[in-house]
Structures are given as structure tokens and as C-alpha cells.
Design a protein around this motif. Structure first.
Motif, PDB file in Angstrom:
ATOM      1  N   ALA A   7       0.834  -1.209   0.000  1.00 50.35           N
ATOM      2  CA  ALA A   7       0.000   0.000   0.000  1.00 50.35           C
ATOM      3  C   ALA A   7       0.866   1.255   0.000  1.00 50.35           C
ATOM      4  N   THR A   8       1.951   1.232   0.766  1.00 53.79           N
ATOM      5  CA  THR A   8       2.863   2.373   0.807  1.00 53.79           C
ATOM      6  C   THR A   8       3.517   2.592  -0.549  1.00 53.79           C
ATOM      7  N   ARG A  27       1.065   4.200  -2.897  1.00 53.92           N
ATOM      8  CA  ARG A  27       0.928   5.628  -2.559  1.00 53.92           C
ATOM      9  C   ARG A  27       2.076   6.432  -3.176  1.00 53.92           C
ATOM     10  N   VAL A  39      -4.318   6.689  -0.334  1.00 54.96           N
ATOM     11  CA  VAL A  39      -4.486   5.242  -0.220  1.00 54.96           C
ATOM     12  C   VAL A  39      -5.028   4.900   1.154  1.00 54.96           C
ATOM     13  N   VAL A  62       0.116   5.120   5.180  1.00 54.23           N
ATOM     14  CA  VAL A  62      -0.752   5.648   4.131  1.00 54.23           C
ATOM     15  C   VAL A  62      -1.813   6.554   4.761  1.00 54.23           C
ATOM     16  N   ASP A  63      -2.857   6.869   4.007  1.00 53.66           N
ATOM     17  CA  ASP A  63      -3.749   7.952   4.414  1.00 53.66           C
ATOM     18  C   ASP A  63      -4.870   7.542   5.353  1.00 53.66           C
TER      19      ASP A  63
END
Length: 208
Positions: free
Chosen positions: A91-92, A95, A102, A120-121
Motif C-alpha cells: 500500500a505504501t 501511494r 491510499v 498511508v492515508d
């Protein structure tokens, strides 16, 4: 407390328009072929274009996607962010590569499963998939909502899994969630959104 709402698994204009009219904050599009809510980029693109200015933001859901799969969708669909079922490291990387917000989905079964860090977000917190499940999420299963009570989340988070108009208020009160995500709980059949249930869900989530 204002609870934000995401209506996920949008596949047609009726569901999209109901989510917009009800005041949902996000609408989700599922780019995963095993889901009954699956859409392709050509199907999602005109729906996203119909979103009104200031209306819900469009989120794309991906399961263990390749970079090419994400790029194919982002080239055609004006997404405001993506929801990822994969590792935290992946996921990182997504992003960093694509520069879009994300959210990382995290399945839990115990309080110890709650993420204590996140690069992430945001996080989508739901139950772990049952044994033999064909999908990592979207299985309409709730967990013990008290597990997240008092959790000091590292980033904003959203509660998902098994939510319906008749239980979302209790879920918010017990979990402490400031945002909720629903899909099958506002459907009359898998993949078929009910405008009436969408409106009912949004009202219930915000009646605290």
C-alpha cells in the motif's frame, strides 16, 4: 460527532444518484473480478463523471493489484483515492508510485490485530474473512465493535463489515468510528443497490 459515510460497490446510475442525494461522503467502485459488485474502468468512468461538484469522492477498490492494473484504471477513471487489500508495504509503494490517497484494509479478530502504525492515508477496519472466503473483504460479517473502543488509531479510519441501516447507529456508538463503509447492507440482491436503503443508512449513521 459527524459520521462520514461511504457507499461502496456502486455499479449503476440509480445507486450513484441515491448516494449523492443522500449526502454520502464517498462512493466506491470495485475493480476486483470475484466480487458481485465488480466494474471495469469503461463502466466506472461515466459514472464518476456524473458526480456533482462538491458531491461524494470516488474511491477505487483493488485486491492485490499490479501497477499496470492500477494505472489502467487511473488513466480512464478520475478517482480521488484507492482502497487496497494487500500488505502495508505494498500500500505504501502504491501511494508513492501513483501519488493518490491510499486506504489500507485491515481485517481483525482481536484488539491485538488493530494497526498501531500506518504509512498511508487511512485504514478500513473490518472482520477477518471467514475460512474459504473468495474475497478478502465485502463478506457482510461484523466483528465485536467494542474492540476498537478507545483505540488510538495512527491515521483516520473507517468501520466496515456487516453494517445495515438497522445496526449502524449501534456500531458507531460502540466502536467510536467517525466513518462507516457499507455495501451489501444497502442492497436488495448482490450488487443491486437500493436507493431507499442508501438514504435510510445515511440518515441512521448521522442520527446520534
Amino acid at each position: 460527532m459527524t459520521v462520514r459515510v461511504k457507499i461502496c460497490g456502486i455499479r449503476d446510475e440509480a445507486g450513484l444518484e441515491a448516494a449523492s442525494a443522500a449526502g454520502a461522503d464517498w462512493v466506491g467502485f470495485v475493480f476486483f473480478s470475484r466480487s458481485p459488485r465488480h466494474v471495469t474502468a469503461p463502466q466506472a468512468a461515466p459514472l464518476v463523471r456524473r458526480l456533482p461538484p462538491g458531491g461524494p469522492r470516488a474511491i477505487g477498490l483493488f485486491v492485490r493489484p499490479t501497477d499496470d492494473e492500477i494505472r489502467h484504471v487511473l488513466d480512464a477513471v478520475a478517482l480521488d483515492g484507492v482502497q487496497i487489500y494487500d500488505t502495508a508495504a505494498r500500500a505504501t509503494a502504491i501511494r508513492a508510485r501513483f501519488g493518490v490517497p491510499v486506504w489500507l484494509a485491515a481485517g481483525i479478530a482481536a484488539r491485538a490485530d488493530l494497526p498501531q502504525s500506518c504509512a498511508v492515508d487511512g485504514l478500513v477496519i473490518e472482520s477477518r474473512p471467514p475460512a474459504g472466503a473468495q474475497r478478502p473483504g465485502g463478506n457482510a460479517q461484523a466483528f465485536d465493535w467494542s474492540l476498537t473502543e478507545g483505540w488510538q488509531a495512527p491515521v483516520p479510519w473507517m468501520l466496515a463489515g456487516g453494517l445495515r441501516p438497522d445496526n449502524v447507529r449501534e456500531a458507531v456508538m460502540r466502536s467510536g468510528a467517525r466513518a462507516v463503509d457499507v455495501s451489501s447492507g444497502v442492497e436488495t440482491a448482490p450488487g443491486i443497490k437500493s436507493p431507499a436503503l442508501i438514504h435510510e443508512f445515511v440518515r441512521a449513521a448521522r442520527t446520534l
